[in-house]
Design an enzyme around this catalytic site. Structure first.
Site, PDB file in Angstrom:
ATOM      1  N   PRO A   9     -37.575  63.830  98.948  1.00  8.23           N
ATOM      2  CA  PRO A   9     -37.523  63.242 100.283  1.00  8.23           C
ATOM      3  C   PRO A   9     -38.852  63.274 101.025  1.00  8.23           C
ATOM      4  O   PRO A   9     -39.592  64.255 100.959  1.00  8.23           O
ATOM      5  CB  PRO A   9     -36.472  64.091 101.011  1.00  8.23           C
ATOM      6  CG  PRO A   9     -36.227  65.280 100.155  1.00  8.23           C
ATOM      7  CD  PRO A   9     -36.592  64.897  98.761  1.00  8.23           C
ATOM      8  N   ASN A  10     -39.106  62.182 101.695  1.00  6.70           N
ATOM      9  CA  ASN A  10     -40.247  61.974 102.594  1.00  6.70           C
ATOM     10  C   ASN A  10     -41.566  61.746 101.868  1.00  6.70           C
ATOM     11  O   ASN A  10     -42.565  61.410 102.508  1.00  6.70           O
ATOM     12  CB  ASN A  10     -40.384  63.133 103.601  1.00  6.70           C
ATOM     13  CG  ASN A  10     -39.162  63.263 104.477  1.00  6.70           C
ATOM     14  OD1 ASN A  10     -38.776  62.295 105.113  1.00  6.70           O
ATOM     15  ND2 ASN A  10     -38.522  64.428 104.488  1.00  6.70           N
ATOM     16  N   ARG A  17     -47.696  60.108 106.638  1.00  5.17           N
ATOM     17  CA  ARG A  17     -46.976  61.317 107.018  1.00  5.17           C
ATOM     18  C   ARG A  17     -47.944  62.494 107.169  1.00  5.17           C
ATOM     19  O   ARG A  17     -48.547  62.927 106.177  1.00  5.17           O
ATOM     20  CB  ARG A  17     -45.971  61.652 105.912  1.00  5.17           C
ATOM     21  CG  ARG A  17     -45.256  62.948 106.084  1.00  5.17           C
ATOM     22  CD  ARG A  17     -44.532  63.346 104.806  1.00  5.17           C
ATOM     23  NE  ARG A  17     -43.785  64.559 105.027  1.00  5.17           N
ATOM     24  CZ  ARG A  17     -43.320  65.338 104.061  1.00  5.17           C
ATOM     25  NH1 ARG A  17     -43.532  65.016 102.789  1.00  5.17           N
ATOM     26  NH2 ARG A  17     -42.649  66.432 104.351  1.00  5.17           N
ATOM     27  N   TYR A  22     -50.875  66.317 104.283  1.00  8.21           N
ATOM     28  CA  TYR A  22     -50.578  65.677 102.989  1.00  8.21           C
ATOM     29  C   TYR A  22     -51.644  64.683 102.528  1.00  8.21           C
ATOM     30  O   TYR A  22     -51.541  64.162 101.419  1.00  8.21           O
ATOM     31  CB  TYR A  22     -49.212  64.991 103.062  1.00  8.21           C
ATOM     32  CG  TYR A  22     -48.072  65.969 103.284  1.00  8.21           C
ATOM     33  CD1 TYR A  22     -47.653  66.811 102.260  1.00  8.21           C
ATOM     34  CD2 TYR A  22     -47.446  66.079 104.528  1.00  8.21           C
ATOM     35  CE1 TYR A  22     -46.627  67.721 102.462  1.00  8.21           C
ATOM     36  CE2 TYR A  22     -46.411  66.981 104.739  1.00  8.21           C
ATOM     37  CZ  TYR A  22     -46.011  67.803 103.706  1.00  8.21           C
ATOM     38  OH  TYR A  22     -44.996  68.707 103.901  1.00  8.21           O
ATOM     39  N   ASN A  73     -42.125  66.929  92.468  1.00  9.99           N
ATOM     40  CA  ASN A  73     -42.312  67.457  93.811  1.00  9.99           C
ATOM     41  C   ASN A  73     -40.980  67.231  94.522  1.00  9.99           C
ATOM     42  O   ASN A  73     -40.686  66.109  94.949  1.00  9.99           O
ATOM     43  CB  ASN A  73     -43.448  66.729  94.539  1.00  9.99           C
ATOM     44  CG  ASN A  73     -43.695  67.323  95.914  1.00  9.99           C
ATOM     45  OD1 ASN A  73     -42.853  68.046  96.439  1.00  9.99           O
ATOM     46  ND2 ASN A  73     -44.836  67.016  96.509  1.00  9.99           N
ATOM     47  N   ALA A  76     -38.629  68.985 100.474  1.00  8.79           N
ATOM     48  CA  ALA A  76     -37.927  70.113 101.091  1.00  8.79           C
ATOM     49  C   ALA A  76     -36.788  70.652 100.224  1.00  8.79           C
ATOM     50  O   ALA A  76     -36.362  71.804 100.407  1.00  8.79           O
ATOM     51  CB  ALA A  76     -37.401  69.714 102.470  1.00  8.79           C
ATOM     52  N   HIS A  79     -36.849  74.186  98.589  1.00 11.78           N
ATOM     53  CA  HIS A  79     -36.557  75.449  99.250  1.00 11.78           C
ATOM     54  C   HIS A  79     -35.065  75.813  99.261  1.00 11.78           C
ATOM     55  O   HIS A  79     -34.735  76.946  99.583  1.00 11.78           O
ATOM     56  CB  HIS A  79     -37.120  75.407 100.679  1.00 11.78           C
ATOM     57  CG  HIS A  79     -38.538  74.894 100.717  1.00 11.78           C
ATOM     58  ND1 HIS A  79     -39.565  75.547 100.074  1.00 11.78           N
ATOM     59  CD2 HIS A  79     -39.083  73.766 101.263  1.00 11.78           C
ATOM     60  CE1 HIS A  79     -40.693  74.852 100.247  1.00 11.78           C
ATOM     61  NE2 HIS A  79     -40.426  73.772 100.958  1.00 11.78           N
ATOM     62  N   ASP A  86     -30.267  73.533  89.073  1.00  9.89           N
ATOM     63  CA  ASP A  86     -29.335  73.555  87.947  1.00  9.89           C
ATOM     64  C   ASP A  86     -29.568  72.381  87.011  1.00  9.89           C
ATOM     65  O   ASP A  86     -29.494  72.529  85.785  1.00  9.89           O
ATOM     66  CB  ASP A  86     -27.886  73.540  88.447  1.00  9.89           C
ATOM     67  CG  ASP A  86     -27.428  74.905  88.953  1.00  9.89           C
ATOM     68  OD1 ASP A  86     -28.178  75.891  88.783  1.00  9.89           O
ATOM     69  OD2 ASP A  86     -26.327  74.982  89.533  1.00  9.89           O
ATOM     70  N   GLU A  97     -43.733  71.992  88.706  1.00  9.23           N
ATOM     71  CA  GLU A  97     -43.430  71.808  90.130  1.00  9.23           C
ATOM     72  C   GLU A  97     -44.751  71.584  90.858  1.00  9.23           C
ATOM     73  O   GLU A  97     -45.695  72.364  90.692  1.00  9.23           O
ATOM     74  CB  GLU A  97     -42.743  73.086  90.638  1.00  9.23           C
ATOM     75  CG  GLU A  97     -42.417  73.085  92.111  1.00  9.23           C
ATOM     76  CD  GLU A  97     -41.841  74.440  92.554  1.00  9.23           C
ATOM     77  OE1 GLU A  97     -41.507  75.287  91.690  1.00  9.23           O
ATOM     78  OE2 GLU A  97     -41.756  74.644  93.769  1.00  9.23           O
ATOM     79  N   HIS A  99     -46.746  70.754  94.566  1.00 12.40           N
ATOM     80  CA  HIS A  99     -46.785  70.606  96.023  1.00 12.40           C
ATOM     81  C   HIS A  99     -48.177  70.201  96.432  1.00 12.40           C
ATOM     82  O   HIS A  99     -49.156  70.815  95.988  1.00 12.40           O
ATOM     83  CB  HIS A  99     -46.391  71.910  96.720  1.00 12.40           C
ATOM     84  CG  HIS A  99     -45.025  72.356  96.341  1.00 12.40           C
ATOM     85  ND1 HIS A  99     -43.899  71.658  96.706  1.00 12.40           N
ATOM     86  CD2 HIS A  99     -44.606  73.375  95.563  1.00 12.40           C
ATOM     87  CE1 HIS A  99     -42.844  72.249  96.181  1.00 12.40           C
ATOM     88  NE2 HIS A  99     -43.238  73.281  95.483  1.00 12.40           N
ATOM     89  N   SER A 101     -49.441  70.338  99.484  1.00  9.47           N
ATOM     90  CA  SER A 101     -49.972  71.345 100.401  1.00  9.47           C
ATOM     91  C   SER A 101     -49.818  72.740  99.792  1.00  9.47           C
ATOM     92  O   SER A 101     -49.028  72.946  98.862  1.00  9.47           O
ATOM     93  CB  SER A 101     -49.222  71.290 101.741  1.00  9.47           C
ATOM     94  OG  SER A 101     -47.858  71.646 101.565  1.00  9.47           O
ATOM     95  N   ARG A 106     -48.123  78.036 104.855  1.00  7.11           N
ATOM     96  CA  ARG A 106     -47.440  77.264 105.892  1.00  7.11           C
ATOM     97  C   ARG A 106     -46.255  78.082 106.440  1.00  7.11           C
ATOM     98  O   ARG A 106     -46.257  79.293 106.376  1.00  7.11           O
ATOM     99  CB  ARG A 106     -47.024  75.911 105.322  1.00  7.11           C
ATOM    100  CG  ARG A 106     -48.245  75.065 104.888  1.00  7.11           C
ATOM    101  CD  ARG A 106     -47.845  73.697 104.388  1.00  7.11           C
ATOM    102  NE  ARG A 106     -47.157  72.925 105.441  1.00  7.11           N
ATOM    103  CZ  ARG A 106     -46.427  71.831 105.186  1.00  7.11           C
ATOM    104  NH1 ARG A 106     -46.301  71.399 103.933  1.00  7.11           N
ATOM    105  NH2 ARG A 106     -45.846  71.185 106.182  1.00  7.11           N
ATOM    106  N   ARG A 110     -41.155  77.680 103.762  1.00  9.29           N
ATOM    107  CA  ARG A 110     -41.756  76.981 102.621  1.00  9.29           C
ATOM    108  C   ARG A 110     -42.275  77.951 101.555  1.00  9.29           C
ATOM    109  O   ARG A 110     -42.721  77.525 100.497  1.00  9.29           O
ATOM    110  CB  ARG A 110     -42.905  76.082 103.085  1.00  9.29           C
ATOM    111  CG  ARG A 110     -42.487  74.969 104.010  1.00  9.29           C
ATOM    112  CD  ARG A 110     -43.649  74.037 104.335  1.00  9.29           C
ATOM    113  NE  ARG A 110     -43.410  73.337 105.576  1.00  9.29           N
ATOM    114  CZ  ARG A 110     -42.688  72.209 105.691  1.00  9.29           C
ATOM    115  NH1 ARG A 110     -42.144  71.659 104.629  1.00  9.29           N
ATOM    116  NH2 ARG A 110     -42.511  71.635 106.862  1.00  9.29           N
TER     117      ARG A 110
HETATM  118  C1  DHK Z   1     -43.638  68.437 100.380  1.00 14.24           C
HETATM  119  C2  DHK Z   1     -42.637  68.476 101.285  1.00 14.24           C
HETATM  120  O1  DHK Z   1     -42.003  67.359 101.639  1.00 14.24           O
HETATM  121  C3  DHK Z   1     -42.251  69.725 101.949  1.00 14.24           C
HETATM  122  O2  DHK Z   1     -40.901  69.744 102.323  1.00 14.24           O
HETATM  123  C4  DHK Z   1     -42.599  70.952 101.135  1.00 14.24           C
HETATM  124  C5  DHK Z   1     -44.268  69.665  99.832  1.00 14.24           C
HETATM  125  C6  DHK Z   1     -44.051  70.872 100.689  1.00 14.24           C
HETATM  126  C7  DHK Z   1     -45.719  69.415  99.443  1.00 14.24           C
HETATM  127  O3  DHK Z   1     -46.611  70.138  99.850  1.00 14.24           O
HETATM  128  O4  DHK Z   1     -45.949  68.459  98.690  1.00 14.24           O
HETATM  129  O5  DHK Z   1     -42.363  72.114 101.888  1.00 14.24           O
END
Ligand code: DHK
Length: 145
Positions: A9-10, A17, A22, A73, A76, A79, A86, A97, A99, A101, A106, A110
Site C-alpha cells: 500500500p501507498n 508521497r 521516500y 516492500n 505498512a 508491521h 504466512d 524485504e 524498505h 526508508s 523512524r 515501524r
Molecule cells: C514503506 C511504507 O509504506 C511504510 O509503511 C513502512 C516503507 C516503510 C519503506 O520505507 O519503504 O513503514
C-alpha cells in the site's frame, strides 16, 4: 530466471508521497530500472503493486512457483500482516524485504517487522536503490529457474 517484485500500500504514490522520506523516484522508474538490470542478466522481473492485502497474498500464491526469488516492500503491512507473513512462509524461494526508508530511525511502530523473521534478508534505508541491491543479490546467488 524470473523474480517477483511486490509492492504494498501507498507505494504507487512514490514520487509525490513524502519525498523527503521516500525520494522523488516513482514506482514506474524503479520497475523500469529492475527490468533493465534483470534483462542484462537474461532474467526478468514480474512487478505487482497493490493497496490490498488479499491481492498481495493471491499474487504470492499464484506466482511463487515460477519465481526464483521475491523482492517485497509490504509497506505498512510489514508491521502487522500475519496473513502476508504466512503466505511468504509457505514459499520455497528466497525473500528479500525492502524498505526505502530506514524504518529503525523512524516512529517506533515501524521498528518491528512481522515479515523479517521469515525473510531471507532485508534492505532498509538505502532509498529506491535498495530494490536494485536486492535484485543484485538474487542474480548473484540464484541459479536459473
Ligand atoms: C514503506 C511504507 O509504506 C511504510 O509503511 C513502512 C516503507 C516503510 C519503506 O520505507 O519503504 O513503514
Amino acid at each position: 530466471m524470473r523474480i517477483l517484485v511486490l509492492n504494498g500500500p501507498n507505494l504507487n504514490m512514490l514520487g509525490t508521497r513524502e519525498p523527503h522520506i521516500y525520494g522523488a523516484t516513482t514506482l514506474a522508474d524503479i520497475e523500469q530500472a529492475l527490468t533493465a538490470r534483470a534483462a542484462r542478466a537474461n532474467a526478468s522481473v514480474h512487478c505487482v503493486q497493490s493497496n490490498h492485502e488479499g491481492v498481495l497474498i493471491d499474487t504470492i500464491q499464484q506466482e511463487h512457483a515460477a519465481s526464483s526469488g521475491i523482492i517485497i516492500n509490504p509497506g505498512a503491512f510489514t508491521h502487522y500482516s500475519y496473513a502476508i507473513r504466512d503466505a511468504l512462509s509457505a514459499v520455497a524461494c528466497p525473500i528479500i524485504e525492502v524498505h526505502i526508508s530506514n524504518v529503525y530511525k523512524r516512529e517506533p511502530f515501524r521498528h518491528h517487522s512481522v515479515i523479517a523473521p521469515i525473510a531471507t534478508g532485508q534492505m532498509a534505508g538505502l532509498g529506491w536503490q535498495g530494490y536494485l541491491m536486492a535484485l543484485e543479490w538474487l542474480l548473484l546467488t540464484q541459479t536459473a529457474a
